[in-house]
Design an enzyme around this catalytic site. Structure first.
Site, PDB file in Angstrom:
ATOM      1  N   TYR A 146       0.032   4.336  -2.376  1.00 22.28           N
ATOM      2  CA  TYR A 146      -0.190   5.718  -1.920  1.00 22.28           C
ATOM      3  C   TYR A 146       0.719   6.695  -2.672  1.00 22.28           C
ATOM      4  CZ  TYR A 146      -2.637   3.405   1.925  1.00 22.28           C
ATOM      5  OH  TYR A 146      -3.484   2.627   2.665  1.00 22.28           O
ATOM      6  N   TYR A 203     -13.000   9.287   1.329  1.00 23.10           N
ATOM      7  CA  TYR A 203     -14.123   9.075   2.241  1.00 23.10           C
ATOM      8  C   TYR A 203     -13.726   9.492   3.664  1.00 23.10           C
ATOM      9  CZ  TYR A 203     -12.445   4.702   4.429  1.00 23.10           C
ATOM     10  OH  TYR A 203     -11.745   3.768   5.146  1.00 23.10           O
ATOM     11  N   ARG A 259       0.842  -1.214   0.000  1.00 20.25           N
ATOM     12  CA  ARG A 259       0.000   0.000   0.000  1.00 20.25           C
ATOM     13  C   ARG A 259       0.869   1.254   0.000  1.00 20.25           C
ATOM     14  NH1 ARG A 259      -2.570  -3.081   3.590  1.00 20.25           N
ATOM     15  NH2 ARG A 259      -2.079  -1.819   5.420  1.00 20.25           N
TER      16      ARG A 259
HETATM   17  C1  LIG Z   1      -7.558   4.272   6.026  1.00 23.32           C
HETATM   18  S1  LIG Z   1      -8.531   4.599   7.421  1.00 23.32           S
HETATM   19  C2  LIG Z   1      -9.588   5.852   6.784  1.00 23.32           C
HETATM   20  C3  LIG Z   1     -10.284   6.680   7.818  1.00 23.32           C
HETATM   21  C4  LIG Z   1     -11.158   7.771   7.222  1.00 23.32           C
HETATM   22  N1  LIG Z   1     -10.345   8.709   6.479  1.00 23.32           N
HETATM   23  C5  LIG Z   1     -11.959   8.539   8.259  1.00 23.32           C
HETATM   24  O1  LIG Z   1     -11.939   9.771   8.230  1.00 23.32           O
HETATM   25  O2  LIG Z   1     -12.616   7.917   9.078  1.00 23.32           O
HETATM   26  C6  LIG Z   1      -9.480   3.148   7.531  1.00 23.32           C
HETATM   27  C7  LIG Z   1      -9.880   2.854   8.950  1.00 23.32           C
HETATM   28  O3  LIG Z   1     -10.842   3.821   9.371  1.00 23.32           O
HETATM   29  C8  LIG Z   1     -11.828   3.219  10.175  1.00 23.32           C
HETATM   30  N2  LIG Z   1     -13.096   3.253   9.446  1.00 23.32           N
HETATM   31  C9  LIG Z   1     -13.303   3.435   8.144  1.00 23.32           C
HETATM   32  N3  LIG Z   1     -14.618   3.374   7.864  1.00 23.32           N
HETATM   33  C10 LIG Z   1     -15.257   3.145   9.026  1.00 23.32           C
HETATM   34  C11 LIG Z   1     -16.593   2.950   9.409  1.00 23.32           C
HETATM   35  N4  LIG Z   1     -17.597   2.969   8.521  1.00 23.32           N
HETATM   36  N5  LIG Z   1     -16.867   2.723  10.707  1.00 23.32           N
HETATM   37  C12 LIG Z   1     -15.887   2.672  11.644  1.00 23.32           C
HETATM   38  N6  LIG Z   1     -14.607   2.830  11.342  1.00 23.32           N
HETATM   39  C13 LIG Z   1     -14.277   3.060  10.052  1.00 23.32           C
HETATM   40  C14 LIG Z   1     -11.394   1.765  10.405  1.00 23.32           C
HETATM   41  O4  LIG Z   1     -10.589   1.713  11.573  1.00 23.32           O
HETATM   42  C15 LIG Z   1     -10.585   1.525   9.138  1.00 23.32           C
HETATM   43  O5  LIG Z   1      -9.695   0.449   9.288  1.00 23.32           O
END
Ligand SMILES: C[S@@+](CC[C@H](N)C(=O)[O-])C[C@H]1O[C@@H](n2cnc3c(N)ncnc32)[C@H](O)[C@@H]1O
Length: 275
Positions: free
Chosen positions: A73, A95, A69
Protein backbone atom coordinates in the site's frame (compact mmCIF):
# COMPACT_ATOMS: atom_id res chain seq x y z
CA UNK A 1 9.74 16.69 -14.69
CA UNK A 2 7.44 19.31 -16.24
CA UNK A 3 7.59 22.27 -13.81
CA UNK A 4 5.04 24.34 -15.76
CA UNK A 5 2.19 21.87 -15.11
CA UNK A 6 0.65 21.59 -11.64
CA UNK A 7 -0.18 18.02 -10.76
CA UNK A 8 -3.44 16.98 -9.15
CA UNK A 9 -5.11 13.83 -7.90
CA UNK A 10 -8.65 12.50 -8.11
CA UNK A 11 -9.40 9.11 -6.58
CA UNK A 12 -12.54 7.47 -7.96
CA UNK A 13 -14.43 4.23 -7.42
CA UNK A 14 -15.50 2.00 -10.28
CA UNK A 15 -18.29 0.27 -8.36
CA UNK A 16 -18.25 -3.47 -7.73
CA UNK A 17 -19.52 -4.30 -11.21
CA UNK A 18 -17.31 -1.92 -13.19
CA UNK A 19 -19.30 -2.27 -16.38
CA UNK A 20 -22.44 -0.77 -14.85
CA UNK A 21 -21.77 0.94 -11.54
CA UNK A 22 -19.18 3.54 -12.48
CA UNK A 23 -20.57 7.05 -11.92
CA UNK A 24 -20.62 9.60 -14.74
CA UNK A 25 -18.22 11.80 -12.77
CA UNK A 26 -15.74 8.92 -12.23
CA UNK A 27 -15.86 8.09 -15.92
CA UNK A 28 -15.19 11.70 -16.89
CA UNK A 29 -12.15 11.98 -14.57
CA UNK A 30 -10.77 8.71 -15.95
CA UNK A 31 -11.19 9.89 -19.55
CA UNK A 32 -9.55 13.27 -18.95
CA UNK A 33 -6.59 12.25 -16.77
CA UNK A 34 -2.98 12.31 -18.01
CA UNK A 35 -2.45 8.99 -16.28
CA UNK A 36 -4.80 6.51 -14.58
CA UNK A 37 -3.67 4.02 -11.94
CA UNK A 38 -5.95 1.03 -11.39
CA UNK A 39 -6.51 -0.99 -8.21
CA UNK A 40 -9.41 -2.99 -9.57
CA UNK A 41 -8.35 -6.63 -8.99
CA UNK A 42 -10.34 -7.80 -11.99
CA UNK A 43 -9.22 -8.02 -15.62
CA UNK A 44 -12.59 -7.11 -17.11
CA UNK A 45 -12.77 -4.00 -14.94
CA UNK A 46 -9.24 -3.05 -15.98
CA UNK A 47 -10.26 -3.50 -19.60
CA UNK A 48 -13.21 -1.12 -19.18
CA UNK A 49 -10.98 1.55 -17.61
CA UNK A 50 -8.17 1.11 -20.18
CA UNK A 51 -10.72 1.58 -22.96
CA UNK A 52 -11.70 4.92 -21.43
CA UNK A 53 -8.07 6.02 -21.10
CA UNK A 54 -5.27 4.10 -22.84
CA UNK A 55 -2.70 5.53 -20.42
CA UNK A 56 -3.97 3.28 -17.60
CA UNK A 57 -1.55 1.33 -15.42
CA UNK A 58 -2.48 -1.47 -13.02
CA UNK A 59 -1.18 -1.30 -9.45
CA UNK A 60 -1.74 -5.05 -8.97
CA UNK A 61 1.88 -5.93 -9.87
CA UNK A 62 2.84 -4.63 -6.41
CA UNK A 63 1.02 -7.50 -4.67
CA UNK A 64 3.26 -10.52 -3.98
CA UNK A 65 2.58 -13.65 -1.94
CA UNK A 66 4.66 -13.40 1.25
CA UNK A 67 5.06 -9.61 0.98
CA UNK A 68 3.31 -7.43 3.57
CA UNK A 69 0.28 -5.63 2.15
CA UNK A 70 1.29 -2.66 4.33
CA UNK A 71 4.41 -2.30 2.17
CA UNK A 72 2.38 -2.81 -1.02
CA UNK A 73 0.00 0.00 0.00
CA UNK A 74 2.89 2.37 0.74
CA UNK A 75 4.40 1.60 -2.66
CA UNK A 76 1.04 2.24 -4.34
CA UNK A 77 0.82 5.64 -2.64
CA UNK A 78 4.48 6.35 -3.63
CA UNK A 79 3.69 5.69 -7.30
CA UNK A 80 0.59 7.86 -7.24
CA UNK A 81 2.25 10.78 -5.41
CA UNK A 82 5.30 10.66 -7.68
CA UNK A 83 3.13 10.96 -10.81
CA UNK A 84 1.35 13.97 -9.27
CA UNK A 85 4.69 15.57 -8.33
CA UNK A 86 5.78 15.16 -11.95
CA UNK A 87 2.95 17.52 -12.94
CA UNK A 88 0.33 15.01 -14.13
CA UNK A 89 -3.40 15.13 -13.64
CA UNK A 90 -3.60 11.74 -12.00
CA UNK A 91 -6.75 9.67 -11.58
CA UNK A 92 -6.71 6.53 -9.46
CA UNK A 93 -9.55 4.06 -9.92
CA UNK A 94 -10.17 1.55 -7.14
CA UNK A 95 -12.97 -0.99 -7.31
CA UNK A 96 -16.04 -0.35 -5.17
CA UNK A 97 -15.90 2.87 -3.16
CA UNK A 98 -12.28 4.10 -3.15
CA UNK A 99 -12.46 5.17 0.49
CA UNK A 100 -13.94 1.97 1.92
CA UNK A 101 -11.25 -0.40 3.26
CA UNK A 102 -8.64 1.10 0.89
CA UNK A 103 -5.49 2.35 2.64
CA UNK A 104 -3.47 3.79 -0.30
CA UNK A 105 -6.30 6.06 -1.49
CA UNK A 106 -6.50 7.95 1.81
CA UNK A 107 -2.71 7.91 2.15
CA UNK A 108 -2.08 9.33 -1.35
CA UNK A 109 -4.66 12.10 -0.86
CA UNK A 110 -3.11 13.07 2.48
CA UNK A 111 0.40 13.20 0.99
CA UNK A 112 -0.62 15.16 -2.13
CA UNK A 113 -2.43 17.75 0.01
CA UNK A 114 0.68 18.04 2.19
CA UNK A 115 2.54 19.05 -0.98
CA UNK A 116 0.04 21.90 -1.40
CA UNK A 117 -1.56 20.26 -4.47
CA UNK A 118 -5.20 19.43 -5.15
CA UNK A 119 -6.47 16.00 -4.18
CA UNK A 120 -10.02 14.76 -3.86
CA UNK A 121 -11.99 11.54 -3.58
CA UNK A 122 -15.24 10.75 -5.36
CA UNK A 123 -17.65 8.22 -3.85
CA UNK A 124 -18.40 4.93 -5.57
CA UNK A 125 -20.75 1.98 -5.16
CA UNK A 126 -19.24 -0.19 -2.40
CA UNK A 127 -19.84 -3.84 -1.54
CA UNK A 128 -21.98 -2.61 1.36
CA UNK A 129 -24.17 -0.62 -1.05
CA UNK A 130 -24.69 -3.76 -3.16
CA UNK A 131 -25.38 -5.79 0.00
CA UNK A 132 -28.10 -3.37 1.12
CA UNK A 133 -29.75 -3.70 -2.29
CA UNK A 134 -29.34 -7.47 -2.77
CA UNK A 135 -30.25 -8.52 0.78
CA UNK A 136 -32.87 -5.82 1.36
CA UNK A 137 -31.19 -4.74 4.58
CA UNK A 138 -31.74 -1.08 5.41
CA UNK A 139 -29.05 -0.04 7.92
CA UNK A 140 -31.56 2.25 9.61
CA UNK A 141 -33.88 -0.64 10.45
CA UNK A 142 -31.84 -2.06 13.36
CA UNK A 143 -28.72 0.09 13.22
CA UNK A 144 -25.55 -1.41 11.83
CA UNK A 145 -22.01 -2.19 12.94
CA UNK A 146 -19.33 -2.70 10.33
CA UNK A 147 -15.82 -4.05 10.99
CA UNK A 148 -12.78 -5.68 9.43
CA UNK A 149 -12.71 -9.37 10.46
CA UNK A 150 -9.18 -9.53 11.85
CA UNK A 151 -9.50 -6.27 13.80
CA UNK A 152 -12.82 -7.57 15.08
CA UNK A 153 -11.05 -10.66 16.46
CA UNK A 154 -7.95 -8.96 17.79
CA UNK A 155 -9.60 -6.00 19.53
CA UNK A 156 -12.09 -5.65 22.32
CA UNK A 157 -15.05 -4.42 20.29
CA UNK A 158 -18.48 -4.26 21.84
CA UNK A 159 -21.02 -6.09 19.69
CA UNK A 160 -24.61 -4.98 19.92
CA UNK A 161 -26.54 -8.05 18.67
CA UNK A 162 -29.62 -5.89 18.14
CA UNK A 163 -27.79 -4.25 15.25
CA UNK A 164 -26.94 -5.81 11.89
CA UNK A 165 -23.26 -6.82 11.89
CA UNK A 166 -21.28 -6.51 8.65
CA UNK A 167 -17.91 -8.21 8.90
CA UNK A 168 -15.51 -7.52 6.02
CA UNK A 169 -12.55 -9.58 4.80
CA UNK A 170 -13.62 -12.84 6.43
CA UNK A 171 -11.45 -14.65 3.87
CA UNK A 172 -8.46 -13.26 5.78
CA UNK A 173 -9.94 -13.58 9.29
CA UNK A 174 -7.17 -13.84 11.89
CA UNK A 175 -4.40 -13.40 9.29
CA UNK A 176 -1.93 -11.21 11.20
CA UNK A 177 1.07 -11.17 8.85
CA UNK A 178 -0.73 -9.21 6.09
CA UNK A 179 1.28 -11.31 3.63
CA UNK A 180 -1.30 -13.89 2.50
CA UNK A 181 -3.14 -13.37 -0.77
CA UNK A 182 -5.67 -16.21 -0.72
CA UNK A 183 -8.54 -17.24 1.55
CA UNK A 184 -7.31 -20.75 2.38
CA UNK A 185 -5.89 -19.79 5.80
CA UNK A 186 -9.07 -18.45 7.36
CA UNK A 187 -10.34 -21.56 9.18
CA UNK A 188 -8.85 -20.87 12.62
CA UNK A 189 -9.95 -17.24 12.31
CA UNK A 190 -13.47 -18.32 11.40
CA UNK A 191 -13.55 -20.73 14.35
CA UNK A 192 -12.63 -17.87 16.67
CA UNK A 193 -15.15 -15.60 14.97
CA UNK A 194 -17.84 -18.24 15.60
CA UNK A 195 -16.82 -18.34 19.30
CA UNK A 196 -17.02 -14.57 19.65
CA UNK A 197 -20.40 -14.41 17.91
CA UNK A 198 -21.55 -17.38 20.00
CA UNK A 199 -21.31 -15.14 23.10
CA UNK A 200 -24.19 -13.09 21.67
CA UNK A 201 -26.21 -15.28 19.30
CA UNK A 202 -27.67 -18.79 19.44
CA UNK A 203 -25.89 -21.58 17.52
CA UNK A 204 -28.75 -21.75 15.03
CA UNK A 205 -28.68 -18.03 14.22
CA UNK A 206 -28.69 -17.70 10.44
CA UNK A 207 -25.77 -15.77 8.89
CA UNK A 208 -25.16 -14.77 5.29
CA UNK A 209 -21.93 -15.06 3.34
CA UNK A 210 -22.38 -12.44 0.68
CA UNK A 211 -20.60 -11.70 -2.59
CA UNK A 212 -21.96 -9.00 -4.87
CA UNK A 213 -21.85 -9.81 -8.58
CA UNK A 214 -18.76 -8.32 -10.21
CA UNK A 215 -20.18 -8.62 -13.73
CA UNK A 216 -23.48 -7.40 -15.16
CA UNK A 217 -26.13 -10.13 -15.55
CA UNK A 218 -24.39 -12.35 -12.95
CA UNK A 219 -26.12 -13.26 -9.68
CA UNK A 220 -24.70 -12.39 -6.27
CA UNK A 221 -23.61 -15.22 -3.92
CA UNK A 222 -26.03 -15.25 -0.99
CA UNK A 223 -25.13 -18.27 1.11
CA UNK A 224 -27.13 -18.78 4.28
CA UNK A 225 -25.38 -20.74 7.03
CA UNK A 226 -25.98 -21.32 10.71
CA UNK A 227 -23.59 -19.81 13.22
CA UNK A 228 -22.51 -23.35 14.22
CA UNK A 229 -21.43 -23.95 10.58
CA UNK A 230 -19.30 -20.80 10.27
CA UNK A 231 -16.07 -22.54 11.25
CA UNK A 232 -16.30 -24.76 8.14
CA UNK A 233 -17.38 -22.03 5.70
CA UNK A 234 -15.29 -21.46 2.60
CA UNK A 235 -15.19 -17.70 2.02
CA UNK A 236 -13.22 -16.08 -0.78
CA UNK A 237 -11.32 -12.81 -0.77
CA UNK A 238 -14.50 -10.98 -1.82
CA UNK A 239 -16.80 -12.51 0.83
CA UNK A 240 -18.50 -10.34 3.42
CA UNK A 241 -20.30 -11.82 6.42
CA UNK A 242 -23.67 -10.50 7.52
CA UNK A 243 -25.01 -11.29 10.97
CA UNK A 244 -28.69 -10.31 11.07
CA UNK A 245 -30.08 -8.54 14.10
CA UNK A 246 -31.75 -10.35 16.98
CA UNK A 247 -34.45 -7.67 16.81
CA UNK A 248 -34.93 -4.20 18.21
CA UNK A 249 -33.79 -3.44 21.77
CA UNK A 250 -36.31 -2.37 24.40
CA UNK A 251 -37.31 1.28 24.67
CA UNK A 252 -35.49 3.42 27.23
CA UNK A 253 -38.51 4.54 29.20
CA UNK A 254 -36.38 6.86 31.37
CA UNK A 255 -35.34 8.85 28.28
CA UNK A 256 -38.86 8.93 26.88
CA UNK A 257 -40.14 10.15 30.25
CA UNK A 258 -37.61 13.03 30.21
CA UNK A 259 -39.17 14.11 26.92
CA UNK A 260 -42.66 13.72 28.35
CA UNK A 261 -43.38 10.69 26.14
CA UNK A 262 -44.65 7.17 26.74
CA UNK A 263 -43.80 4.01 24.79
CA UNK A 264 -47.37 3.82 23.44
CA UNK A 265 -47.18 7.36 22.09
CA UNK A 266 -43.89 6.68 20.31
CA UNK A 267 -45.14 3.40 18.77
CA UNK A 268 -48.22 5.20 17.44
CA UNK A 269 -45.99 7.45 15.30
CA UNK A 270 -43.72 4.67 13.98
CA UNK A 271 -44.39 2.40 11.01
CA UNK A 272 -46.04 -0.91 11.96
CA UNK A 273 -42.81 -2.83 11.20
CA UNK A 274 -40.57 -0.65 13.36
CA UNK A 275 -41.30 -0.93 17.04
C1 LIG B 1 -10.06 -4.23 0.53
S1 LIG B 1 -11.78 -4.34 0.78
C2 LIG B 1 -12.35 -3.35 -0.56
C3 LIG B 1 -13.76 -2.86 -0.42
C4 LIG B 1 -14.20 -1.99 -1.59
N1 LIG B 1 -13.39 -0.79 -1.64
C5 LIG B 1 -15.66 -1.58 -1.52
O1 LIG B 1 -15.95 -0.39 -1.67
O2 LIG B 1 -16.51 -2.44 -1.33
C6 LIG B 1 -12.09 -5.99 0.36
C7 LIG B 1 -13.28 -6.54 1.10
O3 LIG B 1 -14.46 -5.92 0.60
C8 LIG B 1 -15.52 -6.85 0.54
N2 LIG B 1 -15.84 -7.07 -0.87
C9 LIG B 1 -15.11 -6.81 -1.94
N3 LIG B 1 -15.76 -7.19 -3.06
C10 LIG B 1 -16.94 -7.71 -2.67
C11 LIG B 1 -18.03 -8.30 -3.32
N4 LIG B 1 -18.07 -8.45 -4.65
N5 LIG B 1 -19.07 -8.73 -2.58
C12 LIG B 1 -19.07 -8.62 -1.23
N6 LIG B 1 -18.06 -8.09 -0.56
C13 LIG B 1 -17.00 -7.64 -1.25
C14 LIG B 1 -15.01 -8.15 1.18
O4 LIG B 1 -15.29 -8.11 2.57
C15 LIG B 1 -13.52 -8.02 0.89
O5 LIG B 1 -12.76 -8.83 1.75
Amino acid sequence: MDTTKKGSLVVVGTGISVAGQMTIAARSYIENADIVFMGIMNKIGEHVVSNLNPNSISLDDLYKEGKSRALTYTQMADRIVQAVEEGNRVCVAFYGHPGVFVTPSHEAIRRVRELGLDAQMLPGVSAEDCLIADLGIDPSRFGCQSYEATQFLFRDYRIDPHMTQIIWQIGLAGEATLSVLDASHSQSGLAMLADVLGEHYPDDHELIIYEAATLPLCEPRIQKILLCELEHAKPTLISTLVVPSLGMPAYREDRLAKLGLTEEQVIKFRSPTVN
